[in-house]
Motif scaffolding. Structure first.
Motif, PDB file in Angstrom:
ATOM      1  N   THR A  92       0.722  -1.426   0.109  1.00 54.17           N
ATOM      2  CA  THR A  92      -0.398   0.038   0.007  1.00 54.17           C
ATOM      3  C   THR A  92       1.182   1.654   0.006  1.00 54.17           C
ATOM      4  O   THR A  92       0.425   2.229  -0.528  1.00 54.17           O
ATOM      5  CB  THR A  92      -1.568   0.003   1.571  1.00 54.17           C
ATOM      6  N   GLN A  93       1.998   1.160   0.641  1.00 50.75           N
ATOM      7  CA  GLN A  93       2.985   2.674   0.116  1.00 50.75           C
ATOM      8  C   GLN A  93       3.523   2.614  -0.836  1.00 50.75           C
ATOM      9  O   GLN A  93       2.906   4.072  -1.747  1.00 50.75           O
ATOM     10  CB  GLN A  93       4.454   1.696   1.053  1.00 50.75           C
ATOM     11  N   VAL A  96      -0.722   5.369  -2.656  1.00 50.78           N
ATOM     12  CA  VAL A  96      -0.912   6.628  -3.210  1.00 50.78           C
ATOM     13  C   VAL A  96      -0.253   7.552  -4.130  1.00 50.78           C
ATOM     14  O   VAL A  96      -0.724   8.014  -4.697  1.00 50.78           O
ATOM     15  CB  VAL A  96      -0.790   7.161  -1.715  1.00 50.78           C
ATOM     16  N   PRO A  97       1.891   7.073  -4.326  1.00 49.21           N
ATOM     17  CA  PRO A  97       1.728   8.250  -4.981  1.00 49.21           C
ATOM     18  C   PRO A  97       1.899   7.948  -6.201  1.00 49.21           C
ATOM     19  O   PRO A  97       1.562   8.395  -7.501  1.00 49.21           O
ATOM     20  CB  PRO A  97       2.991   8.374  -4.566  1.00 49.21           C
ATOM     21  N   SER A 116      -2.030   1.823   9.854  1.00 51.19           N
ATOM     22  CA  SER A 116      -1.957   1.793   8.366  1.00 51.19           C
ATOM     23  C   SER A 116      -2.834   1.737   7.436  1.00 51.19           C
ATOM     24  O   SER A 116      -3.082   2.977   6.818  1.00 51.19           O
ATOM     25  CB  SER A 116      -1.219   0.653   7.632  1.00 51.19           C
ATOM     26  N   HIS A 119      -4.884   5.710   8.179  1.00 51.33           N
ATOM     27  CA  HIS A 119      -3.918   6.747   7.490  1.00 51.33           C
ATOM     28  C   HIS A 119      -3.989   6.577   5.905  1.00 51.33           C
ATOM     29  O   HIS A 119      -4.009   7.804   5.184  1.00 51.33           O
ATOM     30  CB  HIS A 119      -2.017   6.184   7.378  1.00 51.33           C
ATOM     31  N   PHE A 120      -3.779   5.556   5.658  1.00 52.69           N
ATOM     32  CA  PHE A 120      -4.472   5.414   4.187  1.00 52.69           C
ATOM     33  C   PHE A 120      -5.360   6.194   3.481  1.00 52.69           C
ATOM     34  O   PHE A 120      -5.627   6.828   2.545  1.00 52.69           O
ATOM     35  CB  PHE A 120      -4.366   3.925   3.516  1.00 52.69           C
ATOM     36  N   GLU A 122      -6.643   8.608   5.060  1.00 55.53           N
ATOM     37  CA  GLU A 122      -6.945  10.205   4.843  1.00 55.53           C
ATOM     38  C   GLU A 122      -6.348  10.428   4.110  1.00 55.53           C
ATOM     39  O   GLU A 122      -6.533  11.040   3.093  1.00 55.53           O
ATOM     40  CB  GLU A 122      -6.390   9.664   6.269  1.00 55.53           C
ATOM     41  N   GLU A 123      -4.985   9.626   3.678  1.00 54.24           N
ATOM     42  CA  GLU A 123      -4.432  10.171   2.181  1.00 54.24           C
ATOM     43  C   GLU A 123      -5.099   9.918   0.630  1.00 54.24           C
ATOM     44  O   GLU A 123      -5.601  11.086   0.007  1.00 54.24           O
ATOM     45  CB  GLU A 123      -3.517   9.018   2.033  1.00 54.24           C
ATOM     46  N   MET A 124      -6.506   9.221   0.320  1.00 60.00           N
ATOM     47  CA  MET A 124      -7.250   8.910  -0.308  1.00 60.00           C
ATOM     48  C   MET A 124      -8.637   9.018  -0.296  1.00 60.00           C
ATOM     49  O   MET A 124      -9.325   9.031  -1.471  1.00 60.00           O
ATOM     50  CB  MET A 124      -7.293   6.996  -0.113  1.00 60.00           C
ATOM     51  N   LYS A 125      -8.601  10.295   0.744  1.00 59.30           N
ATOM     52  CA  LYS A 125     -10.685  10.320   0.869  1.00 59.30           C
ATOM     53  C   LYS A 125     -11.055  11.405   0.331  1.00 59.30           C
ATOM     54  O   LYS A 125     -12.380  10.853  -0.236  1.00 59.30           O
ATOM     55  CB  LYS A 125     -10.201  10.430   2.594  1.00 59.30           C
ATOM     56  N   ASN A 126     -10.310  11.890  -0.717  1.00 58.04           N
ATOM     57  CA  ASN A 126     -10.702  12.775  -1.666  1.00 58.04           C
ATOM     58  C   ASN A 126     -10.933  11.956  -2.773  1.00 58.04           C
ATOM     59  O   ASN A 126     -11.327  12.715  -3.996  1.00 58.04           O
ATOM     60  CB  ASN A 126     -10.025  13.732  -1.633  1.00 58.04           C
TER      61      ASN A 126
END
Length: 344
Positions: A92-93, A96-97, A116, A119-120, A122-126
């Motif tokens: 999963t690291q 996101v990028p 984990s 956090h993921f 939160e990074e992808m919530k949009n």
């Protein structure tokens, strides 16, 4: 003397043919990792093959990381679990990028994965529009809090042992499909489902399992105006549920009713547009009630019931045939009725 040529000098069209001859994904990725040009050729060869990515033990974590970096722009959905591997930090690291077009995540997870996953999300919530979370032990409050902030979600399914924090789902006003499946050895979770769904004005598909639906408090008893599919499995129902004028599919399995007979009453009151019905009431509905049901559901064409077929007398069968004919059932628009002692 001319410089020697190697496989890395071949045009991508030729490398594509070489990748086509490799049946094993591991062999393809091993080749792709050996040189930058071969990695680019692998990405071109793969195109949309990994639009839905299902990580498994077929590759190492490092190889999946590499694959995601090479093919990330084509990945729209990632599925962890099932016959594959569960949530994996290393994999999963890379998401996101490298996966700007990711729209859907489905994952099985344990409590130790919670930070984990939080956090993921939160990074992808949009960007995520579809999310399935299948919890294998405890469902941390923090995860549902983050989920409630994912304003673009259209589809959400949660399964596990969660708590009253499920009420935060009322913030997901874009939801079109919602599944809540409670798994616990204790009593049913009390869920204020009517209040939650009051703000979900786009909701078309609702699945609820093993919960107690709390009685409504005004003004939350709104009509579920757009709901077309409703699954109620082993739920304790309140005195009243919202009206569902557009309901086309209903699965009502072993409901526990505050008022005896309410589950069947709800079916009759919301059957005018019903096309498919699965029912398993306890005790089973009687033969005369079947006549009421068919009269109340003129569009019904697929009917699955747990009643013993011996309860239908020749007279009842004849009356049912007359009702179905009046409902417009023909060879071109047939009616299917499956009666079994076992409900599936």
């Amino acid at each position: 003397m001319e410089n020697p040529r190697t496989i890395t000098d071949l045009p991508f069209e030729v490398l594509d043919l070489i990748y086509n001859d490799l049946d094993c994904l591991r062999d393809k990725v091993d080749l792709a990792q050996s040189h930058n040009n071969l990695g680019k050729a692998f990405a071109l060869h793969s195109r949309n093959k990994f639009r839905t990515l299902k990580p498994s033990t077929e590759l190492t974590d490092e190889s999946w990381y590499f694959l995601i970096k090479q093919c990330g722009t084509s990945i729209e959905e990632i599925c962890f679990g099932g016959r594959g591997i569960y949530w994996n930090d290393r994999i999963t690291q890379a998401i996101v990028p490298n996966c700007p077009n990711l729209k859907s995540l489905s994952t099985d997870f344990y409590t130790h994965d919670s930070k984990s996953i939080q956090h993921f999300l939160e990074e992808m919530k949009n960007s995520l529009t579809s999310l399935t979370l299948n919890q294998r032990d405890d469902f941390p409050f923090e995860i549902l809090k983050v989920v409630s902030e994912m304003s673009k979600l259209k589809q959400l399914s949660i399964r596990g042992n969660f708590d009253e924090s499920v009420c935060h789902l009322e913030n997901l006003i874009a939801l079109e499909k919602l599944g809540i499946e409670y798994h616990s050895n204790s009593s049913k979770l009390r869920v204020d489902l009517i209040r939650i769904c009051a703000s979900l004005t786009n909701l078309q598909n609702l699945y609820v399992s093993d919960v107690e639906i709390l009685p409504y408090e005004k003004p939350f008893l709104a009509t579920w105006a757009r709901l077309e599919t409703l699954n109620l499995s082993r739920c304790k129902l309140p005195v009243e549920l919202p009206d569902c004028p557009q309901l086309k599919f209903l699965n009502i399995y072993l409901p526990i009713c505050h008022n005896e007979g309410y589950g069947f009453k709800f079916l009759l009151e919301n059957g005018r547009n019903l096309e498919t019905l699965y029912e398993a009431f306890e005790p089973p509905i009687d033969a005369d009630s079947y006549l009421e049901l068919f009269r109340a559901c003129p569009k019904l064409r697929r009917f699955y019931t747990a009643m013993n077929h011996n309860n239908l007398s020749p007279g009842h069968k004849s009356t049912i045939s007359e009702i179905l004919k009046a409902n417009g059932v023909t060879q071109e628009d047939p009616f299917e009725m499956i009666i079994s002692r076992l409900y599936f």
